[in-house]
Design a protein around this motif. Sequence first.
Motif, PDB file in Angstrom:
ATOM      1  N   ARG A 193      -1.531  -1.885  -8.710  1.00 42.41           N
ATOM      2  CA  ARG A 193      -1.988  -0.760  -7.881  1.00 42.41           C
ATOM      3  C   ARG A 193      -2.512  -1.224  -6.526  1.00 42.41           C
ATOM      4  O   ARG A 193      -2.422  -0.489  -5.540  1.00 42.41           O
ATOM      5  N   ASP A 194      -3.032  -2.435  -6.446  1.00 45.71           N
ATOM      6  CA  ASP A 194      -3.650  -2.915  -5.202  1.00 45.71           C
ATOM      7  C   ASP A 194      -2.847  -4.025  -4.532  1.00 45.71           C
ATOM      8  O   ASP A 194      -3.397  -4.833  -3.790  1.00 45.71           O
ATOM      9  N   LEU A 195      -1.543  -4.083  -4.778  1.00 46.04           N
ATOM     10  CA  LEU A 195      -0.706  -5.126  -4.190  1.00 46.04           C
ATOM     11  C   LEU A 195       0.098  -4.588  -3.012  1.00 46.04           C
ATOM     12  O   LEU A 195       0.468  -3.412  -2.971  1.00 46.04           O
ATOM     13  N   MET A 196       0.373  -5.476  -2.071  1.00 42.49           N
ATOM     14  CA  MET A 196       1.201  -5.151  -0.911  1.00 42.49           C
ATOM     15  C   MET A 196       2.293  -6.216  -0.779  1.00 42.49           C
ATOM     16  O   MET A 196       2.056  -7.400  -1.034  1.00 42.49           O
ATOM     17  N   ILE A 216       0.587  -9.633  -2.065  1.00 40.24           N
ATOM     18  CA  ILE A 216      -0.811 -10.007  -1.924  1.00 40.24           C
ATOM     19  C   ILE A 216      -1.675  -8.783  -2.199  1.00 40.24           C
ATOM     20  O   ILE A 216      -1.237  -7.644  -2.010  1.00 40.24           O
ATOM     21  N   SER A 217      -2.881  -9.015  -2.639  1.00 37.17           N
ATOM     22  CA  SER A 217      -3.799  -7.909  -2.941  1.00 37.17           C
ATOM     23  C   SER A 217      -4.435  -7.388  -1.660  1.00 37.17           C
ATOM     24  O   SER A 217      -4.613  -8.126  -0.678  1.00 37.17           O
ATOM     25  N   ASN A 218      -4.801  -6.111  -1.677  1.00 31.18           N
ATOM     26  CA  ASN A 218      -5.450  -5.518  -0.519  1.00 31.18           C
ATOM     27  C   ASN A 218      -6.970  -5.620  -0.664  1.00 31.18           C
ATOM     28  O   ASN A 218      -7.486  -6.304  -1.551  1.00 31.18           O
ATOM     29  N   ALA A 219      -7.672  -4.919   0.214  1.00 36.90           N
ATOM     30  CA  ALA A 219      -9.132  -5.033   0.238  1.00 36.90           C
ATOM     31  C   ALA A 219      -9.803  -4.355  -0.946  1.00 36.90           C
ATOM     32  O   ALA A 219     -10.986  -4.598  -1.197  1.00 36.90           O
ATOM     33  N   ASN A 220      -9.065  -3.523  -1.687  1.00 38.89           N
ATOM     34  CA  ASN A 220      -9.663  -2.825  -2.822  1.00 38.89           C
ATOM     35  C   ASN A 220      -9.582  -3.621  -4.121  1.00 38.89           C
ATOM     36  O   ASN A 220     -10.163  -3.209  -5.127  1.00 38.89           O
ATOM     37  N   TYR A 221      -8.872  -4.724  -4.114  1.00 38.74           N
ATOM     38  CA  TYR A 221      -8.718  -5.524  -5.332  1.00 38.74           C
ATOM     39  C   TYR A 221     -10.002  -6.302  -5.589  1.00 38.74           C
ATOM     40  O   TYR A 221     -10.567  -6.913  -4.675  1.00 38.74           O
ATOM     41  N   VAL A 222     -10.455  -6.297  -6.835  1.00 34.26           N
ATOM     42  CA  VAL A 222     -11.692  -6.969  -7.213  1.00 34.26           C
ATOM     43  C   VAL A 222     -11.405  -7.885  -8.400  1.00 34.26           C
ATOM     44  O   VAL A 222     -10.883  -7.435  -9.426  1.00 34.26           O
ATOM     45  N   LYS A 297      -0.660 -17.553   7.299  1.00 37.96           N
ATOM     46  CA  LYS A 297      -2.035 -17.079   7.446  1.00 37.96           C
ATOM     47  C   LYS A 297      -2.110 -15.897   8.407  1.00 37.96           C
ATOM     48  O   LYS A 297      -2.787 -14.895   8.130  1.00 37.96           O
ATOM     49  N   ASP A 298      -1.413 -15.986   9.537  1.00 40.19           N
ATOM     50  CA  ASP A 298      -1.422 -14.890  10.510  1.00 40.19           C
ATOM     51  C   ASP A 298      -0.789 -13.629   9.921  1.00 40.19           C
ATOM     52  O   ASP A 298      -1.256 -12.506  10.171  1.00 40.19           O
ATOM     53  N   ALA A 299       0.280 -13.806   9.140  1.00 36.39           N
ATOM     54  CA  ALA A 299       0.942 -12.642   8.551  1.00 36.39           C
ATOM     55  C   ALA A 299       0.038 -11.956   7.529  1.00 36.39           C
ATOM     56  O   ALA A 299      -0.025 -10.717   7.471  1.00 36.39           O
ATOM     57  N   ILE A 300      -0.679 -12.733   6.723  1.00 32.86           N
ATOM     58  CA  ILE A 300      -1.595 -12.144   5.743  1.00 32.86           C
ATOM     59  C   ILE A 300      -2.730 -11.410   6.453  1.00 32.86           C
ATOM     60  O   ILE A 300      -3.115 -10.301   6.062  1.00 32.86           O
ATOM     61  N   GLU A 301      -3.273 -12.020   7.502  1.00 30.75           N
ATOM     62  CA  GLU A 301      -4.375 -11.390   8.224  1.00 30.75           C
ATOM     63  C   GLU A 301      -3.937 -10.081   8.866  1.00 30.75           C
ATOM     64  O   GLU A 301      -4.661  -9.078   8.825  1.00 30.75           O
ATOM     65  N   GLU A 302      -2.747 -10.051   9.444  1.00 27.70           N
ATOM     66  CA  GLU A 302      -2.244  -8.820  10.056  1.00 27.70           C
ATOM     67  C   GLU A 302      -2.015  -7.737   9.005  1.00 27.70           C
ATOM     68  O   GLU A 302      -2.324  -6.556   9.225  1.00 27.70           O
ATOM     69  N   LYS A 303      -1.497  -8.144   7.868  1.00 27.40           N
ATOM     70  CA  LYS A 303      -1.238  -7.178   6.804  1.00 27.40           C
ATOM     71  C   LYS A 303      -2.542  -6.577   6.286  1.00 27.40           C
ATOM     72  O   LYS A 303      -2.625  -5.364   6.038  1.00 27.40           O
ATOM     73  N   LEU A 304      -3.562  -7.395   6.131  1.00 26.52           N
ATOM     74  CA  LEU A 304      -4.840  -6.901   5.633  1.00 26.52           C
ATOM     75  C   LEU A 304      -5.518  -5.988   6.643  1.00 26.52           C
ATOM     76  O   LEU A 304      -6.144  -4.991   6.264  1.00 26.52           O
TER      77      LEU A 304
END
Length: 446
Positions: A193-196, A216-222, A297-304
Motif C-alpha cells: 500500500r505504501d510503495l512507489m 521504494i516506500s513512501n513517507a507513510n510507511y512505518v 540517491k537523487d532519484a529517490i529524493e525527488e520521488k519522495l
Amino acid sequence: ELVENSIDAGASTVSVTFKDGGLKLIQVPDDGHGIRCEDLPILCERHTTSKLSAYEDLQTIKSMGFRGEALASMTYVGHVTVTTITEGQLHGYRVSYRDGVMENDPKPCAAVKGTQVMVENLFYNMVARRKTLENSNDDYPKIVDFISRFAVHHINVNFSCRKHGANRADVHSGSTSSRLDAIRNVYGASVVRDLMEIQVSDENAVDEIFKMDGFISNANYVAKKTTMILFINDRLVDCTSLKRATEFVYSAILPQASKPFIYMSINLPPEHVDVNIHPTKKEVSLLNQERIIEKIKDAIEEKLMNCNNTRIFQTQALNSSALTQSNTRKDMGTEISTPTGDKSQKIPVSQMVRTDPRDPSGRLHTYWQGQSSNLEKKSDLVTVRNIVRSRRNPKDAGDLSSRHELLTEIDSNLHPGLFDIVKNCTYVGVADEVFALIQHNTLLYL
C-alpha cells in the motif's frame, strides 16, 4: 547456492524443507533440467561448476554458484543424497556422497522432473559445532528471509519454505507477472500500500551504462527495521555504500524510529561489477560506484519530495469502558472497580495520576480541597500531617495549614546553627518538620 543452482537450471518451482533447524534434514527439490548421469561422479568435487565454460567467463559472473563449493562443503559435514532425472530419460539416478566423492555408483530409481538434493545429519562429525546449533533458532529466520528475497525478484518461479512436518509454509509465493503481487504474497498488503515505483537509467553516458528499477516506500510507511532487497545482474548482494546513501535520504523524511522498504534491481555490464571483495561473494563493488549511487540517491529524493503532499498518521481508539469506571474516593485512598466487576486494592491519593481530562476522577480540581478564609476546611495533606504530629507529641501539635506558615515558623524558631540546634531542640514539632524538609531536599532556601 543450492537455490541459485536450481534457478539457473531453469526450475519453475523450488521448495526448501528443514528439520530441526537443518541439522537433521535439508531438502531442496526443483523441476529444472536435471543433471546428466556422466556428470554425477564429479558433482560434489571442489570447484566443480557448470556456470563457467572458459576462463574469460570469470569476468562476466552472473550467479552465486560459480565457485562450486556448496555441495562439496556439505559432503564433508553431512550425508548428501542427490536424485535427478533429465528430460527424455525413462528413469532417474540416486547417488550418495561423502567427503566430496561418491560412496557408490549411481543407482536407477523412479524420479520426478528435476533434481532433489537432500542433506542429513549435518555436522555429525563436529560435536562442538552441532551442540552450539542444537539450541539455536537464529538460522531458520535468516533462511526464510533469504527465500523471501528471491521470491520477490524471481516472479516466474514458485518458492516454498517450510519446516518438516508443518502444514503451512512460512514462505509461499506463486508465479506471477507483477512484482507488486510478489511483494504482497511475501510481505503482505500493508507493505504494498505504501510503495512507489522508481526507475533510473544512464544509458546516454559514454563510460558506463546502467539501469535500475524497483519499488521504494513512501513517507507513510512505518517499520522498525530497514528492508533492502538488492539484486545486481540477478545476484542477491549487498552494497553498504548504496544502503547508507538511501537511509540518509529517508532520514530527512521519516520519523526517527521509522525505517524504509527498498527493492532494487540494477543491471550493469558484468565487467563493471567486482564480485571478489568479500569471502562469501555477497558484497560487491561497482565501477564508477559514486556516480551510480549519486544518481540513485537523487532519484529517490525527488520521488519522495513529489509524494510528500499528504501524510497518514495512525490513531489509537480510546477505551470507552475506562471512562465509565466507578471511582469511590475516600480519605486515605480510592477503590477502583474494573469493567468485570472485580475490585482492586485501595490506591493512595498521593499515588494517583491524572490520565484523562474527561474523566471526572482524573481532573486536577478534584485533588484540591477548598479552604474558607478562617481555615475551617483543611486539605487532606494538612490533616494527615497534623495527625502524625499529634501522635508524636500530643501536647505540642502545630496548626500549620500551608507551606508559608511552616517556613515562617522555622525562620522564627531556628538558630543559624541549624544542625546543633536541631540536636538539642526541645520543640519537637519543629524538629520533626525540619527533618521532613531535609528528606525532601527543600532546605536550599536557607
